[in-house]
Scaffold this motif. Structure first.
Motif, PDB file in Angstrom:
ATOM      1  N   PRO A  70       0.827  -1.211   0.000  1.00  0.00           N
ATOM      2  CA  PRO A  70       0.000   0.000   0.000  1.00  0.00           C
ATOM      3  C   PRO A  70       0.862   1.262   0.000  1.00  0.00           C
ATOM      4  O   PRO A  70       1.831   1.359   0.761  1.00  0.00           O
ATOM      5  CB  PRO A  70      -0.812  -0.127   1.293  1.00  0.00           C
ATOM      6  CG  PRO A  70      -0.880  -1.610   1.540  1.00  0.00           C
ATOM      7  CD  PRO A  70       0.443  -2.155   1.075  1.00  0.00           C
ATOM      8  N   GLY A  71       0.483   2.235  -0.849  1.00  0.00           N
ATOM      9  CA  GLY A  71       1.310   3.425  -1.019  1.00  0.00           C
ATOM     10  C   GLY A  71       0.553   4.733  -0.955  1.00  0.00           C
ATOM     11  O   GLY A  71       0.933   5.696  -1.614  1.00  0.00           O
ATOM     12  N   HIS A  72      -0.536   4.775  -0.149  1.00  0.00           N
ATOM     13  CA  HIS A  72      -1.304   6.006   0.020  1.00  0.00           C
ATOM     14  C   HIS A  72      -1.893   6.486  -1.315  1.00  0.00           C
ATOM     15  O   HIS A  72      -2.023   7.693  -1.549  1.00  0.00           O
ATOM     16  CB  HIS A  72      -0.434   7.117   0.641  1.00  0.00           C
ATOM     17  CG  HIS A  72       0.371   6.665   1.815  1.00  0.00           C
ATOM     18  ND1 HIS A  72      -0.151   6.547   3.087  1.00  0.00           N
ATOM     19  CD2 HIS A  72       1.668   6.258   1.908  1.00  0.00           C
ATOM     20  CE1 HIS A  72       0.786   6.114   3.910  1.00  0.00           C
ATOM     21  NE2 HIS A  72       1.887   5.920   3.224  1.00  0.00           N
ATOM     22  N   HIS A  73      -2.209   5.540  -2.185  1.00  0.00           N
ATOM     23  CA  HIS A  73      -2.750   5.869  -3.513  1.00  0.00           C
ATOM     24  C   HIS A  73      -3.674   4.727  -3.936  1.00  0.00           C
ATOM     25  O   HIS A  73      -3.392   3.558  -3.626  1.00  0.00           O
ATOM     26  CB  HIS A  73      -1.614   6.044  -4.522  1.00  0.00           C
ATOM     27  CG  HIS A  73      -2.039   6.662  -5.813  1.00  0.00           C
ATOM     28  ND1 HIS A  73      -2.601   5.916  -6.835  1.00  0.00           N
ATOM     29  CD2 HIS A  73      -1.996   7.949  -6.260  1.00  0.00           C
ATOM     30  CE1 HIS A  73      -2.883   6.729  -7.841  1.00  0.00           C
ATOM     31  NE2 HIS A  73      -2.532   7.963  -7.512  1.00  0.00           N
ATOM     32  N   PRO A  74      -4.762   5.019  -4.638  1.00  0.00           N
ATOM     33  CA  PRO A  74      -5.704   3.955  -5.004  1.00  0.00           C
ATOM     34  C   PRO A  74      -5.196   2.954  -6.023  1.00  0.00           C
ATOM     35  O   PRO A  74      -5.741   1.846  -6.121  1.00  0.00           O
ATOM     36  CB  PRO A  74      -6.914   4.723  -5.555  1.00  0.00           C
ATOM     37  CG  PRO A  74      -6.376   6.062  -5.956  1.00  0.00           C
ATOM     38  CD  PRO A  74      -5.286   6.354  -4.989  1.00  0.00           C
ATOM     39  N   VAL A  75      -4.167   3.298  -6.786  1.00  0.00           N
ATOM     40  CA  VAL A  75      -3.645   2.387  -7.802  1.00  0.00           C
ATOM     41  C   VAL A  75      -2.534   1.530  -7.205  1.00  0.00           C
ATOM     42  O   VAL A  75      -1.534   2.058  -6.694  1.00  0.00           O
ATOM     43  CB  VAL A  75      -3.115   3.164  -9.034  1.00  0.00           C
ATOM     44  CG1 VAL A  75      -2.450   2.210 -10.033  1.00  0.00           C
ATOM     45  CG2 VAL A  75      -4.248   3.922  -9.709  1.00  0.00           C
ATOM     46  N   GLU A  76      -2.688   0.221  -7.251  1.00  0.00           N
ATOM     47  CA  GLU A  76      -1.669  -0.691  -6.738  1.00  0.00           C
ATOM     48  C   GLU A  76      -0.371  -0.522  -7.517  1.00  0.00           C
ATOM     49  O   GLU A  76      -0.376  -0.489  -8.749  1.00  0.00           O
ATOM     50  CB  GLU A  76      -2.154  -2.134  -6.868  1.00  0.00           C
ATOM     51  CG  GLU A  76      -1.206  -3.145  -6.252  1.00  0.00           C
ATOM     52  CD  GLU A  76      -1.705  -4.573  -6.402  1.00  0.00           C
ATOM     53  OE1 GLU A  76      -2.103  -5.188  -5.401  1.00  0.00           O
ATOM     54  OE2 GLU A  76      -1.703  -5.068  -7.556  1.00  0.00           O
ATOM     55  N   GLY A  77       0.727  -0.415  -6.790  1.00  0.00           N
ATOM     56  CA  GLY A  77       2.022  -0.220  -7.425  1.00  0.00           C
ATOM     57  C   GLY A  77       2.472   1.223  -7.447  1.00  0.00           C
ATOM     58  O   GLY A  77       3.599   1.514  -7.854  1.00  0.00           O
ATOM     59  N   ILE A  78       1.608   2.132  -6.976  1.00  0.00           N
ATOM     60  CA  ILE A  78       1.947   3.557  -6.896  1.00  0.00           C
ATOM     61  C   ILE A  78       2.116   3.954  -5.432  1.00  0.00           C
ATOM     62  O   ILE A  78       1.284   3.615  -4.586  1.00  0.00           O
ATOM     63  CB  ILE A  78       0.851   4.442  -7.529  1.00  0.00           C
ATOM     64  CG1 ILE A  78       0.755   4.207  -9.035  1.00  0.00           C
ATOM     65  CG2 ILE A  78       1.099   5.913  -7.230  1.00  0.00           C
ATOM     66  CD1 ILE A  78       1.923   4.753  -9.846  1.00  0.00           C
ATOM     67  N   TYR A  79       3.214   4.671  -5.151  1.00  0.00           N
ATOM     68  CA  TYR A  79       3.419   5.269  -3.825  1.00  0.00           C
ATOM     69  C   TYR A  79       3.385   6.785  -4.007  1.00  0.00           C
ATOM     70  O   TYR A  79       4.127   7.335  -4.827  1.00  0.00           O
ATOM     71  CB  TYR A  79       4.765   4.836  -3.237  1.00  0.00           C
ATOM     72  CG  TYR A  79       5.015   5.359  -1.835  1.00  0.00           C
ATOM     73  CD1 TYR A  79       4.667   4.605  -0.724  1.00  0.00           C
ATOM     74  CD2 TYR A  79       5.584   6.610  -1.631  1.00  0.00           C
ATOM     75  CE1 TYR A  79       4.879   5.089   0.564  1.00  0.00           C
ATOM     76  CE2 TYR A  79       5.803   7.100  -0.355  1.00  0.00           C
ATOM     77  CZ  TYR A  79       5.447   6.337   0.737  1.00  0.00           C
ATOM     78  OH  TYR A  79       5.656   6.821   2.009  1.00  0.00           O
TER      79      TYR A  79
END
Length: 279
Positions: A70-79
């Protein structure tokens, strides 16, 4: 389709032309060419690329396995990189990125350091926020033969505390306890890569050289870092919305120039996982 590369500095960095969204997603030859260029130049700069998060993630998957934590963004793989705590609840830790570092020197497990990092600018700061890069391959290459022999056997302890103390020199007991939940790691000072190239493992996470007097240890590590990051050896990227930058985390150290806590600066990061240990 053939991309073109324009070197930005003698030691590090090249600007890429001729790569659009469709090419990045569909042309395997271009992905391979970019990885070869990354090995050569350390940093690749794409101006006005305007990658959307989904396209960025899909492109990075062509370069290798990616970090999907998890990177505080709705798209998996994005921080999401932002000092705004409403956008990134771990924003306080990002202040440590204002100092030179290699990502992944103190993992929570035995994961290898990241192979590459892709960063795209969604919003920029009115002041500060540039990202600087320096080659640790070049840092090794500039050593004398005597220095290479003297440093070859040295091992360095890396810790989260070492990097965090640079921005919080007087931590609370609670902060210290939290830092210590991440284990320290011991690495060789000289990284011998699978390719046969060698680089120096430097940056904010360096705590001390094993078995060396603390003062002598600090002086050595600081001197090597200063030589690696001398102004003439650094590429400084001034961000424009739509820029994307890729760097070889195995052979490049980087840092962000400080910017105001209330700045709108927002970067979207995707990490390509590593495939070799520091050895």
């Amino acid at each position: 389709m053939t991309i073109t590369l324009e070197p930005l500095r003698d030691d590090v960095g090249a600007a890429v032309d001729g790569a659009d969204h469709e090419t990045l997603l569909t042309d395997d030859a271009v992905a391979e060419e970019l990885m070869e260029a990354l090995e050569k130049y350390g940093v690749l700069v794409f101006h006005d690329l305007h990658l959307d998060p989904q396209t960025q993630v899909a492109f990075c998957r062509k370069l290798g396995d990616i970090d999907t934590e998890p990177g505080h963004h709705p798209v998996e793989g994005i921080y999401r990189v932002s000092l705004d705590t409403t956008k990134n609840s771990s924003a306080a830790y990002l202040r440590a990125t204002f100092d030179w570092h290699i990502d992944g020197c103190t993992p929570v497990d035995d994961a290898y350091p990241q192979k590459a990092t892709v960063l795209s600018a969604k919003a920029v700061s009115a002041s500060g926020g540039e990202t600087e890069f320096a080659s640790t391959y070049a840092a090794y290459d500039m050593l004398s033969e005597d220095e290479r022999q003297r440093l070859a056997a040295l091992r360095v302890v890396h810790s989260l505390e070492a990097s965090q103390r640079l921005v919080t020199p007087d931590p609370t007991p609670e902060q210290l306890a939290k830092w210590h939940t991440r284990p320290s790691k011991e690495h060789p000072l000289i990284w011998t890569h699978k390719s046969g190239r060698r680089s120096l493992v430097l940056g904010a996470s360096t705590d001390h050289v094993v078995g060396m007097d603390p003062k002598e240890s600090r002086e050595l590590l600081d001197d090597l870092l200063a030589r690696c990051t001398a102004p003439e050896r650094v590429y400084r990227h001034e961000w424009t919305v739509g820029d994307t930058v890729i760097w070889d985390n195995r052979g490049v150290i980087h840092r962000a120039a400080p910017y105001p806590p209330d700045s709108p600066r927002e970067m979207l990061r995707t990490t390509v996982l590593g495939d070799e240990p520091i050895q």
